[in-house]
Each structure stands twice: as structure tokens, then as C-alpha cells.
Design an enzyme around this catalytic site. Structure first.
Site, PDB file in Angstrom:
ATOM      1  N   HIS A  28       0.843  -1.205   0.000  1.00  0.00           N
ATOM      2  CA  HIS A  28       0.000   0.000   0.000  1.00  0.00           C
ATOM      3  C   HIS A  28       0.878   1.255   0.000  1.00  0.00           C
ATOM      4  CE1 HIS A  28      -3.789   2.182   1.109  1.00  0.00           C
ATOM      5  NE2 HIS A  28      -2.894   3.061   1.551  1.00  0.00           N
ATOM      6  N   GLU A  29       1.843   1.335   0.911  1.00  0.00           N
ATOM      7  CA  GLU A  29       2.698   2.519   1.000  1.00  0.00           C
ATOM      8  C   GLU A  29       3.640   2.605  -0.188  1.00  0.00           C
ATOM      9  OE1 GLU A  29       2.004   4.775   3.019  1.00  0.00           O
ATOM     10  OE2 GLU A  29       0.611   3.613   4.239  1.00  0.00           O
TER      11      GLU A  29
ATOM     12  N   ASP B  69      -7.902   7.493   2.306  1.00  0.00           N
ATOM     13  CA  ASP B  69      -7.423   7.984   0.997  1.00  0.00           C
ATOM     14  C   ASP B  69      -8.590   8.283   0.062  1.00  0.00           C
ATOM     15  OD1 ASP B  69      -4.817   7.627   1.871  1.00  0.00           O
ATOM     16  OD2 ASP B  69      -4.723   5.568   1.141  1.00  0.00           O
TER      17      ASP B  69
END
Length: 605
Positions: free
Chosen positions: A424-425, A501
């Protein structure tokens, strides 16, 4: 005075009261005993020959008087007689020769009985009032109408413009106020009227209160400071009374500055909300309006106020003659942040590796209060590690703690969740690196933070931007969707980790369509209703949206179109750099946290 001292004082007062009452009782009993010797006892003593000598005191104009008898056992007795001559005859017939007759005296009932009683009652009332004198909260209750402003004298340690960094234009605007307070005659001679009020407007923590203190310090005049909420009470009329009292004190100490912090607490728009037109807050505002426009040119009272909600203030207080001038105190730029960091770094020993320029670059959007807190947290971290100086890593760790939340390295996270967070990051980081307007990567971490995030990707903006472009906002939305795209490509599944997000991306896309006129279909029309939210100071009739169902459908379609296009771009870019995605995720699983240099090196392997 503390509670223990007040308790001792009240106990002592009670002892004094009891002592005085006891003394009064003893004296009374002695008087009663003296008067218990009757005329009949006197006759019996004469007949029995018990009297040795007698002193006769006769009253004026009447034959009454008092006899002082000395008996054979040495005791003295007193007896009042109605006829002194008759008593003298009885004594002579009994053969008592030692008789002394004093001069005629005038008996005063007031001096002998009334005056002592009045004095005693007065002493008791005084002691009772001292014992029940209000203290603490009770004393405050007796002074509702008094203002609660704190006065800072020029002799005290003052803050000057040298203590204020990063606000050059704001200080220049306020230097006129300082010059007027120092030498008002040159302005009055040419017929100039200095602004009676200066309103400092800006986000919290930007230095509005500090600027007001600096003006007072530079001018060397008394400085009255009070919060807007200190005027308002539940009792009607108290706020207006405090306003009057504040300006009376200010006039006695003119020239001076009256600073009202958070003035929106008392100066909100009148006639709206639940209070109607006759609540306590509005009466306080009315009195404030009168006082600000009521004093003359030569009185030298300047009212300064600070607020971050100038949009809800009453128009009457913003007109010329009250708050003539508005000074906007915004967030500092890179140069201002570096100056502010230099001011707060005084007294803090810095290591050789500390780069304030890089810290200023990293802290885009920080206010002066945020920067002070940043260095303070860094100093605390250095002290915890038994070091006498601050290192760059201390500032970096405190930046994460202040901006995102303290890292929770001890939190147990499963390998599966670590792997999801790493991809994800990594997806966010790739988009930060590739897209040109969103800034390079500063650090990437999969360590959970206090804000509830499983990890974070922190960019390093190269420069401050005064406004966003359409392309930059689209790139921001694309970066926000990078985490969800990476999860789909690698895991063939999605998680709830991208909820924040998606929320940010949706809000930005909606602002582009409804607020900034960046939609070709809807054109240059503002459909935003956020400014019409219901709160105290606005009407309840402004809650309905200003467009119909057809426009609402168009807005929804445009927002979805923007999100879909940004999602496609994010997916395309990450698929082009799939090897970097894998390498970054593996490195994060190994080290948990990597720097921008380590991440950028992955693109050249």
C-alpha cells in the site's frame, strides 16, 4: 492565601469572639455580685457592728447615692440608697465615725451602660464580618461586574518585534500603531486619525497574540489582555458591565492597548441563531460597539483583537471607526519558517547534523506554534536519551510524532497485515516519485502510528505553493488512490486501509467541481454550500442547497469521472514500475522504515 491559612485565620477569629463573650460575661457577673448586697443587708451589718468605714457618693440634684462599705473582715460592699442623709444618720447613731463623703458626682447612663454595649456589639459585628469575608470563588461572586483583564506594565519583561519572526509585512503594518503611541502629537497636528481598532485575522497558532504583545512592548505602554469569553456570563448585564469597567481602567492608564483574544466569542453576528436579539452576548456586543466608537482622538486607547473566524463577526464592529484595519496573519513560507525555527532554537544546543533549512522545507503548512512544538518535542527526545544536544534524527522523529502521530513500534502486527501495508505505502511512494507536481518522497514507513494509520508515506515539498493548479489537484487524487491500486494488483483483493485515501480524493474532486469551477460540463459556477453551514451566528434558513436535482446528478457524474480517470492513471503508472513496487515492499518488510534516498535508489537498480 491558601485554604490552610484561611482555616487558621477563621479559627483564630472564633477564639477571639469566644474570649470577648467570656470576658463580657465575667464582668457582668461581677457587677451582679456587687449589686447583690441589699439595703436590708446594710441595716443588719450596722446593727451587728460589722462596718468599719464608709465612703458616701451622692448624685447631683437628688439625695440618692451609693455607699461603699468596708466590713470588719476586710471585704468591700456596695449598696445604692434613695436618701443619703437618712443613711448618714443611721451610721452616726450606730457610732461609726470613719465616714468619708465624696464630692457630688453626675451619673451618666450613656457612659456607664449604653456606650460599652455599643462598643461590644460593634466589635462582635466586625469580627463576624471578618470571619465571613468571601474568599476564592465567593469573592469572585461578589465582583461579577468587574472586568477580568490582566494588565502588563511596561516595566515588566516585554516581547518586542525582535521576538517575532517570519511576519515582516505584518510588523510593518503595526509599526504605525507603535509610532502613534510613542508620539501621537505629530499625527494629531496634521489632522490624522490613527486606527481605533486593529483586527488580527489568521489561522490558529500563526502569532496573532504574539504580535499584539510585541506592539505593546515596542510602544512601552500598558497592555490589557482579556479573552472574549471572559465577558459573557449567564447573568444578564454582567458582560456589558465588564466592558464598561475594562474601558474605564484603560482610560486611567492611557495611552494603552486593549487586546481581546478570540473576539468571535462576543462579537458574533446579531439577530441570528437561538439567542434572538436580547440575549446576554448581544448586550455585551452592543456595549463594546458603544465604547469603541465613544472615546476621543487624544485618549490613546487602541483596541486590538484576534480571531480565526472573521466571517461570523457582526458587520457593525468591522466598520471604520471601530476596527479600521484588518491585518492578515497567515502561515509562514519557507523563509519565514526558517526564521521562526532559528528563534525557537535559541537556548537549545543543536548538533552539527541539524539542518534548519531542510526542516523548514519539510514543514510546509506549519504555523509558528507548530514549529515551536516541533523543536520542543525534539528536545524532549534528546533529553530522554541522556544527550545534551539535539540531532537531526530527533527533529525527524518529532516531526512524525507531531504531524502523523507517535510511532507504535511495540504494537503486534501480523505478517499478512505488514505485507498489505508495505505494498500500500509502496504504491503511494511510486506515484509521489513519478508525478512531477506532488514532491519527492522524504520517508516511507510501515510502523503503526498513534493516528490509527498502519503506515505512512511522507513527501518533501520542494517549494511553497500559493494556490493549486488543476493538474496538481488531479495528481494529488492520483497519489491518494495509489495504495488501493497496489493492493488490487498484488493481492487480488482490497482492504479497508484505503478508506481515508478515498475520502480525501472524493473531497478534492468534489471541490474541483463545485467550488473551483474546474468542470467543463458545469462551467464556472460555484455550487458549494459549505459556507452556509448552521452554527451560532448564521440563520437556519441557509441550509438548503442552491441547485436542483439535475445539477446534483451532473455533479455526481463529474466527481466519479475525475476519480475514475485518476484511478486509471495510477494503475498505469504502478504497472509500469511493478519491479519497484516489489522491491520497495520487500525493503519495507525488512527495515520497516526507509528514507527518500533509499527509495529513489530502487529506480536505478
Amino acid at each position: 492565601m491558601n485554604k490552610k491559612s484561611r482555616g487558621i485565620g477563621r479559627f483564630s477569629t472564633l477564639i477571639i469572639i469566644l474570649f470577648v463573650l467570656g470576658l463580657y460575661y465575667v464582668v457582668g457577673q461581677m457587677a451582679v455580685k456587687q449589686q447583690s448586697y441589699t439595703y436590708e443587708d446594710f441595716i443588719n451589718s450596722v446593727e451587728e457592728g460589722k462596718i468599719e468605714s464608709v465612703v458616701i457618693e451622692q448624685n447631683k440634684a437628688v439625695p440618692t447615692g451609693r455607699l461603699e462599705l468596708v466590713l470588719e473582715n476586710g471585704n468591700s460592699k456596695y449598696v445604692n440608697v434613695s436618701d443619703v442623709n437618712e443613711a448618714q444618720r443611721i451610721l452616726k447613731e450606730a457610732g461609726i465615725k470613719d465616714i468619708e463623703i465624696l464630692g457630688v458626682r453626675q451619673e451618666s447612663v450613656f457612659l456607664t451602660s449604653i456606650l460599652p454595649t455599643i462598643i461590644m456589639v460593634g466589635v462582635l459585628i466586625f469580627l463576624f464580618m471578618m470571619m465571613n469575608r468571601p474568599t476564592g470563588a465567593n469573592a469572585k461572586a461578589m465582583n461579577f461586574g468587574r472586568n477580568r483583564a490582566k494588565m502588563i506594565n511596561p516595566a515588566d519583561k516585554q516581547i518586542t518585534f525582535s521576538n517575532v519572526a517570519g511576519l515582516h509585512e505584518e510588523k510593518e503594518e503595526l509599526e504605525e500603531i507603535v509610532d502613534f503611541l510613542k508620539s501621537p502629537k505629530k499625527y494629531i497636528q496634521v489632522g490624522a486619525r490613527i486606527p481605533k481598532g486593529v483586527l488580527l485575522v489568521g489561522p490558529p497558532g500563526t502569532g496573532k497574540t504574539l504580535l499584539a504583545k510585541a506592539v505593546a512592548g515596542e510602544a512601552g505602554v500598558p497592555f490589557f489582555t482579556i479573552s472574549g469569553s471572559d465577558f459573557v456570563e449567564m447573568f444578564v448585564g454582567v458582560g456589558a458591565s465588564r466592558v464598561r469597567d475594562l474601558f474605564e481602567d484603560a482610560k486611567k492608564n492611557s495611552p494603552c492597548i486593549v487586546f481581546i483574544d478570540e473576539i468571535d466569542a462576543v462579537a458574533r453576528r446579531r439577530g441570528t441563531g437561538l439567542g434572538g436579539g436580547h440575549d446576554e452576548r448581544e448586550q455585551t456586543l452592543n456595549q463594546l460597539l458603544v465604547e469603541m466608537d465613544g472615546f476621543g482622538v487624544n485618549e490613546g486607547i487602541i483596541v486590538m483583537a484576534a480571531t480565526n473566524r472573521v466571517d461570523i463577526l457582526d458587520p457593525a464592529i468591522l466598520r471604520p471607526g471601530r476596527f479600521d484595519r484588518k491585518v492578515s496573519v497567515g502561515r509562514p513560507d519557507v523563509k519565514g519558517r526558517k526564521e521562526i525555527l532559528a528563534v525557537h532554537a535559541k537556548g537549545k544546543p543543536l548538533g552539527d547534523d541539524v539542518d534548519l533549512q531542510q526542516v523548514a522545507q519539510t514543514t510546509a503548512g506549519f504555523t509558528g506554534a507548530d514549529l515551536e512544538n516541533l523543536l520542543n518535542e525534539a528536545a524532549i527526545l534528546a533529553a530522554k536519551e541522556e544527550r545534551v544536544y539535539i540531532q537531526q534524527q530527533d527533529i525527524q522523529r518529532s516531526f512524525v510524532k507531531v504531524g502523523i502521530g507517535a510511532e507504535k513500534k511495540s504494537k503486534v502486527v501480523s505478517d499478512k497485515e505488514k505485507r498489505i501495508t508495505a505494498y500500500h505505502e509502496a504504491g503511494h511512494a511510486i506515484l509521489f516519485h513519478v508525478l512531477p507536481d506532488v514532491g519527492p518522497v522524504y520517508s516511507v514507513s510501515i510502523i503503526p502510528t498513534g493516528a490509527g494509520a498502519a503506515g505512512y508515506t511522507m513527501p518533501l515539498p520542494e517549494k511553497d505553493e500559493l494556490f493549486n493548479t488543476r493538474g496538481q489537484m488531479l495528481q494529488d487524487i492520483t497519489v491518494s488512490l495509489g495504495g488501493r491500486v497496489a493492493e488490487e494488483l498484488v493481492l487480488d483483493d482490497i482492504t479497508t486501509g484505503a478508506s481515508q485515501d478515498i475520502k480525501q480524493a472524493t473531497a478534492m474532486a468534489k471541490s474541483m467541481v463545485t467550488k473551483f469551477g474546474m468542470s467543463e460540463e458545469l462551467g464556472l459556477i460555484n455550487y458549494d454550500n459549505d459556507s452556509e453551514e448552521v452554527f451560532v451566528g448564521r440563520d437556519f434558513g441557509h441550509t438548503s442547497r442552491g441547485y436542483g436535482e439535475e445539477v446534483a446528478s451532473k455533479i455526481d457524474r463529474e466527481v466519479k469521472r475525475i476519480i475514475d480517470e485518476c484511478y486509471k492513471d495510477a494503475k498505469r503508472i504502478i504497472m509500469e514500475h511493478e519491479n519497484v513496487l516489489e522491491a520497495c515492499a520487500n525493503l519495507l518488510l525488512e527495515k520497516e522504515k526507509i528514507t527518500g534516498e533509499e527509495f529513489e535508489a530502487l529506480f536505478y537498480e
